[in-house]
Design a protein around this motif. Structure first.
Motif, mmCIF file in Angstrom:
data_model
loop_
_atom_site.group_PDB
_atom_site.id
_atom_site.type_symbol
_atom_site.label_atom_id
_atom_site.label_comp_id
_atom_site.label_asym_id
_atom_site.label_seq_id
_atom_site.Cartn_x
_atom_site.Cartn_y
_atom_site.Cartn_z
ATOM 1 N N GLU A 106 0.622 -1.175 -0.195
ATOM 2 C CA GLU A 106 0.368 0.297 -0.097
ATOM 3 C C GLU A 106 0.625 1.344 0.112
ATOM 4 O OE1 GLU A 106 -3.605 1.545 0.115
ATOM 5 O OE2 GLU A 106 -3.312 -0.039 -0.183
ATOM 6 N N TYR A 107 1.867 1.330 0.689
ATOM 7 C CA TYR A 107 2.941 2.693 0.675
ATOM 8 C C TYR A 107 4.034 2.546 0.407
ATOM 9 C CZ TYR A 107 -0.947 3.881 4.375
ATOM 10 O OH TYR A 107 -2.762 3.998 4.656
ATOM 11 N N GLY A 108 4.553 1.136 0.025
ATOM 12 C CA GLY A 108 5.631 1.642 -0.590
ATOM 13 C C GLY A 108 6.404 1.082 0.769
ATOM 14 N N ILE A 109 6.870 0.424 1.935
ATOM 15 C CA ILE A 109 7.893 1.033 2.629
ATOM 16 C C ILE A 109 8.946 -0.188 2.868
ATOM 17 C CG2 ILE A 109 5.521 1.385 4.661
ATOM 18 C CD1 ILE A 109 6.543 -0.958 5.884
ATOM 19 N N SER A 110 10.354 0.287 2.492
ATOM 20 C CA SER A 110 11.278 -0.130 2.727
ATOM 21 C C SER A 110 11.507 -0.199 3.981
ATOM 22 C CB SER A 110 11.758 -0.218 1.706
ATOM 23 O OG SER A 110 13.357 -0.671 1.587
ATOM 24 N N PRO A 111 11.936 -0.243 4.854
ATOM 25 C CA PRO A 111 12.444 -0.033 5.911
ATOM 26 C C PRO A 111 14.323 -0.648 6.660
ATOM 27 C CG PRO A 111 11.378 -1.376 7.089
ATOM 28 C CD PRO A 111 11.125 -1.208 5.800
ATOM 29 N N ASP A 112 14.790 -0.199 6.994
ATOM 30 C CA ASP A 112 16.098 -0.475 7.420
ATOM 31 C C ASP A 112 16.753 -1.238 8.692
ATOM 32 O OD1 ASP A 112 17.221 1.936 5.420
ATOM 33 O OD2 ASP A 112 16.302 3.087 6.409
ATOM 34 N N TYR A 113 15.628 -1.119 9.094
ATOM 35 C CA TYR A 113 16.282 -1.790 10.473
ATOM 36 C C TYR A 113 14.440 -2.229 10.873
ATOM 37 C CZ TYR A 113 20.455 0.430 10.525
ATOM 38 O OH TYR A 113 21.403 1.061 10.149
ATOM 39 N N CYS A 114 14.401 -3.727 11.394
ATOM 40 C CA CYS A 114 12.793 -4.082 12.357
ATOM 41 C C CYS A 114 13.405 -4.222 13.652
ATOM 42 C CB CYS A 114 13.303 -5.191 11.730
ATOM 43 S SG CYS A 114 11.841 -6.449 11.922
ATOM 44 N N THR A 115 11.773 -4.540 13.910
ATOM 45 C CA THR A 115 12.268 -4.129 16.177
ATOM 46 C C THR A 115 11.157 -4.977 17.096
ATOM 47 O OG1 THR A 115 12.456 -3.449 18.537
ATOM 48 C CG2 THR A 115 12.072 -1.894 17.136
ATOM 49 N N GLY A 116 11.271 -5.905 17.654
ATOM 50 C CA GLY A 116 9.566 -6.137 17.975
ATOM 51 C C GLY A 116 9.549 -5.786 19.339
ATOM 52 N N PRO A 117 9.403 -5.306 20.374
ATOM 53 C CA PRO A 117 9.946 -5.307 21.600
ATOM 54 C C PRO A 117 8.468 -6.420 22.526
ATOM 55 C CG PRO A 117 8.140 -3.849 21.517
ATOM 56 C CD PRO A 117 8.888 -4.081 19.607
ATOM 57 N N SER A 118 9.357 -7.188 23.551
ATOM 58 C CA SER A 118 8.310 -8.396 24.187
ATOM 59 C C SER A 118 7.859 -9.255 22.886
ATOM 60 C CB SER A 118 7.160 -7.703 25.098
ATOM 61 O OG SER A 118 6.782 -8.902 25.923
ATOM 62 N N PHE A 119 6.217 -9.575 22.846
ATOM 63 C CA PHE A 119 5.637 -9.970 22.523
ATOM 64 C C PHE A 119 5.761 -9.973 20.278
ATOM 65 C CE2 PHE A 119 2.745 -11.898 19.511
ATOM 66 C CZ PHE A 119 2.373 -13.256 20.294
ATOM 67 N N GLY A 120 6.140 -8.836 20.176
ATOM 68 C CA GLY A 120 6.461 -8.418 18.685
ATOM 69 C C GLY A 120 8.228 -9.370 18.162
ATOM 70 N N GLU A 121 8.890 -8.899 19.774
ATOM 71 C CA GLU A 121 9.975 -10.493 18.829
ATOM 72 C C GLU A 121 9.600 -11.235 17.616
ATOM 73 O OE1 GLU A 121 12.963 -10.663 22.321
ATOM 74 O OE2 GLU A 121 11.364 -12.011 22.005
ATOM 75 N N LYS A 122 8.591 -11.903 18.136
ATOM 76 C CA LYS A 122 7.916 -12.951 16.975
ATOM 77 C C LYS A 122 7.327 -12.517 15.283
ATOM 78 C CE LYS A 122 5.888 -15.292 20.918
ATOM 79 N NZ LYS A 122 6.353 -14.182 22.123
ATOM 80 N N PRO A 123 6.975 -11.424 15.479
ATOM 81 C CA PRO A 123 6.324 -11.230 13.359
ATOM 82 C C PRO A 123 8.112 -10.866 13.240
ATOM 83 C CG PRO A 123 5.570 -10.522 15.577
ATOM 84 C CD PRO A 123 5.671 -10.477 16.186
ATOM 85 N N ALA A 124 8.580 -9.546 14.063
ATOM 86 C CA ALA A 124 9.801 -9.507 13.749
ATOM 87 C C ALA A 124 10.907 -10.377 13.602
ATOM 88 C CB ALA A 124 10.433 -8.556 15.043
ATOM 89 N N SER A 125 10.947 -11.762 14.110
ATOM 90 C CA SER A 125 11.403 -12.375 13.539
ATOM 91 C C SER A 125 11.425 -13.457 11.804
ATOM 92 C CB SER A 125 11.723 -13.748 14.613
ATOM 93 O OG SER A 125 12.107 -13.530 15.559
ATOM 94 N N VAL A 126 10.127 -12.998 12.359
ATOM 95 C CA VAL A 126 9.472 -13.685 10.829
ATOM 96 C C VAL A 126 9.721 -12.347 9.190
ATOM 97 C CG1 VAL A 126 7.461 -14.390 9.329
ATOM 98 C CG2 VAL A 126 7.856 -15.123 11.808
ATOM 99 N N TYR A 127 9.243 -11.116 10.199
ATOM 100 C CA TYR A 127 10.040 -10.263 9.242
ATOM 101 C C TYR A 127 11.202 -9.784 8.203
ATOM 102 C CZ TYR A 127 9.031 -5.162 6.328
ATOM 103 O OH TYR A 127 8.764 -4.450 5.346
#
Length: 319
Positions: A82-103
């Motif tokens: 939708e927005y063409g995002i292309s991030p340079d880094y990824c992070t996921g606090p607490s539970f967010g570690e799980k989807p961050a590991s996938v992405y």
């Protein structure tokens, strides 16, 4: 969009807040990315996720946790289109570690689905017999020096406690025996703070070494973690993770080390990040002052994905 593809951006997968099917079930049923991932999740788990999630009781059931993780990943994929995002880094606090590991490409989605479900089982089994009287309480507007004095008083009485999360300069989560919960609430009130909520089971404590070993033996130890394609910022200390083994260790250490969001945002700032895309139902990390004072924050949540934008408009920003 130029603003989406420019340098200095990161994607954040939020920690899990209490959720039920009504919170984002419509998104799971209608969004094409979520529908594809839901089918993949069902194949890996051997049951229809939607049906189990819809009928589940409680806010943190196995099915709710898988549904939350899936929703975060689906929203990130939708935002790419939708927005063409292309991030340079990824992070996921607490539970967010799980989807961050996938992405980030360190863990396959089917493995993350299985891991999320099995971690939920492990926590249920462990806390059914261990640390049954421990809770994690969150509160805001508490000066650090006054909090340290209060916790020193608790320790002087021989009562165990552990700071589980550093969310902002005046926002903490503390694990302690439930018999001391009312005392903590009174102490927070006396220092001008505001108690928010109490979590059961507790999380992020050095006392849970046996749980870390159980999770490593029964769940994470045999999973294959690839070197991430996108650098991951660890939520315990803000370090940059570039290997699969580092990602595995982050997930295991999350059990026994406190979450420190202040160190994460400091690392991102030092890396030149100026914009955060928060992919998921976020009620906390994209909203606290430690985040909003440093970055332009763009929320990508189920409500946004279900309401197509008008031509020439973009996603909402957190002010």
């Amino acid at each position: 969009m130029d603003e989406a593809t420019g340098p200095g951006s990161a994607i954040v997968f939020p920690g899990m807040s209490p959720c039920r099917f009504a919170d984002f079930g419509k998104f799971l049923l209608l969004n094409p990315f979520a529908r594809r991932l839901t089918a993949e999740a069902g194949d890996r788990l051997g049951y229809p996720l939607i049906d189990r999630f819809r009928d589940a009781e409680g806010d943190y059931s196995e099915y709710a946790q898988v549904g939350f993780m899936l929703t975060c990943v689906a929203l990130a994929e939708w935002a790419e289109q939708e927005y063409g995002i292309s991030p340079d880094y990824c992070t996921g606090p607490s539970f967010g570690e799980k989807p961050a590991s996938v992405y980030a490409g360190s863990l396959t989605f089917p493995d993350a689905v299985w891991m999320t479900a099995e971690l939920a089982r492990c926590l249920t089994e462990f806390f059914a017999t261990e640390y049954t009287d421990v809770v994690t309480h969150s509160f805001v507007r508490t000066p650090e020096d006054k909090l340290e004095e209060a916790l020193a008083e608790l320790a002087a009485r021989g009562e165990w406690h552990d700071i589980s999360c550093y969310i902002d300069h005046d926002f903490y989560m503390v694990s302690l025996r439930e018999r001391n919960l009312d005392w903590l609430k009174d102490a927070v009130r006396a220092m001008g703070g505001l108690s928010l909520y109490t979590m059961r089971p507790p999380l992020h404590s050095r006392a849970f070494g046996a749980l870390r070993r159980k999770v490593e033996d029964e769940v994470i130890g045999d999973l294959r973690f690839h070197d991430p394609l996108l650098p991951i910022i660890a939520d315990q200390d803000g370090s940059i993770l570039r290997s699969g083994e580092q990602v595995r260790t982050m997930l295991l250490d999350s059990i026994v080390k406190p979450l420190n969001w202040l160190q994460v945002v400091s690392s991102l700032e030092q890396l030149g990040v100026r914009k955060l895309w928060v992919a998921g139902p976020d009620t906390l990390f994209g909203r606290v002052r430690a985040t909003t004072s440093r970055f332009e924050v763009v929320t990508v949540n189920p409500r946004l994905a279900l309401h197509p934008r008008r031509r020439g408009t973009g996603p909402s920003h957190v002010s």
